[in-house]
Design a protein around this motif. Structure first.
Motif, PDB file in Angstrom:
ATOM      1  N   TRP A 110      11.715   4.697   4.740  1.00  0.00           N
ATOM      2  CA  TRP A 110      10.978   6.026   4.671  1.00  0.00           C
ATOM      3  C   TRP A 110       9.539   5.474   5.074  1.00  0.00           C
ATOM      4  O   TRP A 110       8.806   4.649   4.633  1.00  0.00           O
ATOM      5  CB  TRP A 110      10.676   6.490   2.971  1.00  0.00           C
ATOM      6  N   SER A 111       9.036   5.985   6.243  1.00  0.00           N
ATOM      7  CA  SER A 111       7.845   5.522   6.952  1.00  0.00           C
ATOM      8  C   SER A 111       7.200   7.012   7.385  1.00  0.00           C
ATOM      9  O   SER A 111       6.153   6.678   8.348  1.00  0.00           O
ATOM     10  CB  SER A 111       7.969   4.469   7.878  1.00  0.00           C
ATOM     11  N   GLY A 112       7.271   7.834   6.897  1.00  0.00           N
ATOM     12  CA  GLY A 112       6.463   9.095   6.963  1.00  0.00           C
ATOM     13  C   GLY A 112       6.647   9.729   8.658  1.00  0.00           C
ATOM     14  O   GLY A 112       7.919   9.390   9.112  1.00  0.00           O
ATOM     15  N   LYS A 113       5.388   9.854   9.077  1.00  0.00           N
ATOM     16  CA  LYS A 113       5.162  10.454  10.478  1.00  0.00           C
ATOM     17  C   LYS A 113       5.319   9.353  11.500  1.00  0.00           C
ATOM     18  O   LYS A 113       5.426   9.434  12.686  1.00  0.00           O
ATOM     19  CB  LYS A 113       4.233  11.508  10.826  1.00  0.00           C
ATOM     20  N   THR A 114       5.073   8.155  11.196  1.00  0.00           N
ATOM     21  CA  THR A 114       5.048   7.061  12.033  1.00  0.00           C
ATOM     22  C   THR A 114       6.576   6.222  11.965  1.00  0.00           C
ATOM     23  O   THR A 114       6.947   5.773  10.832  1.00  0.00           O
ATOM     24  CB  THR A 114       4.413   5.786  11.560  1.00  0.00           C
ATOM     25  N   PRO A 115       7.469   6.143  12.864  1.00  0.00           N
ATOM     26  CA  PRO A 115       8.618   5.601  12.979  1.00  0.00           C
ATOM     27  C   PRO A 115       8.814   3.845  12.898  1.00  0.00           C
ATOM     28  O   PRO A 115       8.862   3.304  14.044  1.00  0.00           O
ATOM     29  CB  PRO A 115       9.186   6.173  14.085  1.00  0.00           C
ATOM     30  N   CYS A 116       8.016   3.715  11.726  1.00  0.00           N
ATOM     31  CA  CYS A 116       8.027   2.027  11.530  1.00  0.00           C
ATOM     32  C   CYS A 116       8.867   1.755  10.745  1.00  0.00           C
ATOM     33  O   CYS A 116       8.822   1.536   9.500  1.00  0.00           O
ATOM     34  CB  CYS A 116       6.522   1.671  11.406  1.00  0.00           C
ATOM     35  N   TYR A 117      10.324   1.250  10.885  1.00  0.00           N
ATOM     36  CA  TYR A 117      11.413   0.767  10.001  1.00  0.00           C
ATOM     37  C   TYR A 117      11.587  -0.695  10.128  1.00  0.00           C
ATOM     38  O   TYR A 117      12.578  -1.163  11.296  1.00  0.00           O
ATOM     39  CB  TYR A 117      12.831   1.795  10.225  1.00  0.00           C
ATOM     40  N   VAL A 118      10.949  -1.390   9.490  1.00  0.00           N
ATOM     41  CA  VAL A 118      11.113  -2.737   9.519  1.00  0.00           C
ATOM     42  C   VAL A 118      11.764  -3.494   8.316  1.00  0.00           C
ATOM     43  O   VAL A 118      11.236  -3.314   7.256  1.00  0.00           O
ATOM     44  CB  VAL A 118       9.735  -3.656   9.758  1.00  0.00           C
ATOM     45  N   ASN A 119      12.877  -4.225   8.461  1.00  0.00           N
ATOM     46  CA  ASN A 119      13.570  -4.695   7.593  1.00  0.00           C
ATOM     47  C   ASN A 119      13.012  -6.114   7.220  1.00  0.00           C
ATOM     48  O   ASN A 119      13.720  -7.199   7.490  1.00  0.00           O
ATOM     49  CB  ASN A 119      15.064  -4.843   7.901  1.00  0.00           C
ATOM     50  N   LYS A 120      11.707  -6.201   6.859  1.00  0.00           N
ATOM     51  CA  LYS A 120      11.043  -7.674   6.410  1.00  0.00           C
ATOM     52  C   LYS A 120      10.358  -7.503   5.174  1.00  0.00           C
ATOM     53  O   LYS A 120       9.982  -6.295   4.890  1.00  0.00           O
ATOM     54  CB  LYS A 120      10.190  -8.116   7.633  1.00  0.00           C
ATOM     55  N   CYS A 121       9.953  -8.514   4.495  1.00  0.00           N
ATOM     56  CA  CYS A 121       9.214  -8.774   3.501  1.00  0.00           C
ATOM     57  C   CYS A 121       8.207  -9.611   3.522  1.00  0.00           C
ATOM     58  O   CYS A 121       8.471 -10.714   4.281  1.00  0.00           O
ATOM     59  CB  CYS A 121      10.025  -8.690   2.125  1.00  0.00           C
ATOM     60  N   VAL A 122       7.070  -9.389   2.907  1.00  0.00           N
ATOM     61  CA  VAL A 122       6.141 -10.485   2.685  1.00  0.00           C
ATOM     62  C   VAL A 122       5.423 -10.674   1.374  1.00  0.00           C
ATOM     63  O   VAL A 122       5.447  -9.622   0.901  1.00  0.00           O
ATOM     64  CB  VAL A 122       4.778 -10.253   4.032  1.00  0.00           C
ATOM     65  N   PRO A 123       4.763 -11.827   0.783  1.00  0.00           N
ATOM     66  CA  PRO A 123       4.208 -11.579  -0.440  1.00  0.00           C
ATOM     67  C   PRO A 123       2.744 -10.687  -0.172  1.00  0.00           C
ATOM     68  O   PRO A 123       2.252 -10.313   0.953  1.00  0.00           O
ATOM     69  CB  PRO A 123       3.534 -13.108  -0.448  1.00  0.00           C
ATOM     70  N   VAL A 124       2.347  -9.937  -1.282  1.00  0.00           N
ATOM     71  CA  VAL A 124       1.274  -9.183  -1.381  1.00  0.00           C
ATOM     72  C   VAL A 124      -0.032  -9.936  -1.455  1.00  0.00           C
ATOM     73  O   VAL A 124      -0.203 -10.666  -2.574  1.00  0.00           O
ATOM     74  CB  VAL A 124       1.336  -7.918  -2.436  1.00  0.00           C
ATOM     75  N   ARG A 125      -1.006  -9.745  -0.496  1.00  0.00           N
ATOM     76  CA  ARG A 125      -2.260 -10.273  -0.412  1.00  0.00           C
ATOM     77  C   ARG A 125      -3.165  -9.501  -1.385  1.00  0.00           C
ATOM     78  O   ARG A 125      -4.013 -10.288  -2.374  1.00  0.00           O
ATOM     79  CB  ARG A 125      -2.990 -10.511   0.778  1.00  0.00           C
ATOM     80  N   ALA A 126      -3.136  -8.315  -1.124  1.00  0.00           N
ATOM     81  CA  ALA A 126      -3.850  -7.379  -1.940  1.00  0.00           C
ATOM     82  C   ALA A 126      -3.714  -5.871  -1.840  1.00  0.00           C
ATOM     83  O   ALA A 126      -2.898  -5.468  -0.682  1.00  0.00           O
ATOM     84  CB  ALA A 126      -5.572  -7.438  -1.536  1.00  0.00           C
ATOM     85  N   LEU A 127      -3.893  -4.983  -2.789  1.00  0.00           N
ATOM     86  CA  LEU A 127      -3.808  -3.569  -2.555  1.00  0.00           C
ATOM     87  C   LEU A 127      -5.109  -2.939  -2.534  1.00  0.00           C
ATOM     88  O   LEU A 127      -6.103  -3.493  -3.339  1.00  0.00           O
ATOM     89  CB  LEU A 127      -3.000  -3.275  -3.788  1.00  0.00           C
ATOM     90  N   MET A 128      -5.405  -1.935  -1.748  1.00  0.00           N
ATOM     91  CA  MET A 128      -6.666  -1.467  -1.629  1.00  0.00           C
ATOM     92  C   MET A 128      -6.796   0.027  -1.594  1.00  0.00           C
ATOM     93  O   MET A 128      -5.985   0.708  -0.742  1.00  0.00           O
ATOM     94  CB  MET A 128      -7.221  -2.079  -0.309  1.00  0.00           C
TER      95      MET A 128
END
Length: 292
Positions: A199-217
């Motif tokens: 689910w990526s809205g209007k931008t077709p960015c479907y990436v099956n990867k994960c990373v640690p979260v540095r920050a939320l803003m």
């Protein structure tokens, strides 16, 4: 068909169960080899012969309008579970889930031409309900990755989340987009991890990867650029509005969401960025978050 989303296994069964082939191409990168012995987090049974009368509403949780699809939606409780209904012209799409079950029955597949956008949203709603007690949230945000860490940009629609992550990609070397609308954020072994999703809205960015979260803003528009780290109470207020809004009207779901948000802010910095849509805003947020 099996799909691995945020390390949760979604299994589809029944007619037309290849949802990528049904028009939801965003699911294709998440498809994995079927393993009959693997226990799915959610089973979506498509083409089930179900009707509204068997799942009479006891409480309407929230209603939706889908302007582009000329459709309406309703999330509700029935006596022993959740029901999500979407109506489009002469068609009624239903998804139902018993409280004690991970099986979602759906009449998707009963129609020759199901609207892919409605199918996608229906799966998103039920997947969110199932993962909520598991310490995971489909959070409304745009995610940029830098140095193998994720920065989630939060804000109301139109605030400039996508613009800000684009400015990162244009001005911060090595910055890449992970998801532009609804990544999955979850706690694993005491760490906050963000995952790409179908689910990526209007931008077709479907990436099956994960990373640690540095920050939320959390972003807000302003005639200047200013960033500050939020204390705990303000951090909760910054993050909660980006969680699935319908879940706020169901006590059980909201309790799960609040527990996960509390865990997230206990180990992750939360910032508020007042900004212009310019390169200086991206450079300011980058230098602050990464202590440059």
């Amino acid at each position: 068909m099996d799909y691995s989303i945020a390390k949760f296994l979604l299994r589809t069964e029944g007619p037309h169960n290849d949802i990528a082939a049904c028009g939801l191409l965003g699911f294709k990168p998440f498809e994995v080899e079927h393993n009959a012995t693997a226990k799915p987090t959610m089973v979506l049974r498509m083409g089930s012969n179900i009707g509204e009368s068997a799942y009479a509403t006891t409480k309407v949780i929230d209603t939706f309008d889908f302007d582009q699809s000329h459709a309406t939606g309703e999330l509700a409780r029935y006596a022993t579970g959740y029901r999500f209904k979407m109506e489009s012209k002469d068609k009624v799409y239903l998804l139902v889930k018993e409280d004690s079950s991970n099986i979602v029955e759906s009449n998707f597949g009963c129609y020759e031409e199901a609207d892919p956008s409605l199918v996608r949203f229906g799966i998103w709603i039920m997947f969110g309900i199932i993962i909520a007690p598991l310490g995971a949230i489909a959070i409304h945000s745009s995610v940029v990755v830098k140095n193998d860490e994720g920065i989630l940009c939060l804000g109301e629609s139109g605030t400039g989340k996508s613009t800000h992550t684009r400015l990162w990609r244009e001005n911060i070397e090595g910055a890449k987009l992970l998801n532009d609308d609804s990544p999955i954020i979850r706690m694993i072994d005491g760490k906050c991890i963000v995952f790409g999703s179908p689910w990526s809205g209007k931008t077709p960015c479907y990436v099956n990867k994960c990373v640690p979260v540095r920050a939320l803003m959390r972003l807000s528009q302003a005639p200047y650029n200013k960033i500050r780290r939020l204390p705990a109470l303000a951090a909760i207020g910054a993050v909660l509005p980006s969680c699935p809004p319908a879940f706020a009207y169901d006590n059980t779901l909201q309790d799960h969401i609040c527990n996960t948000v509390s865990d997230i802010i206990s180990c992750t910095p939360i910032y508020h960025l007042e900004c212009l849509p310019d390169a200086a805003a991206a450079e300011l947020s980058y230098s602050t978050i990464f202590n440059k």
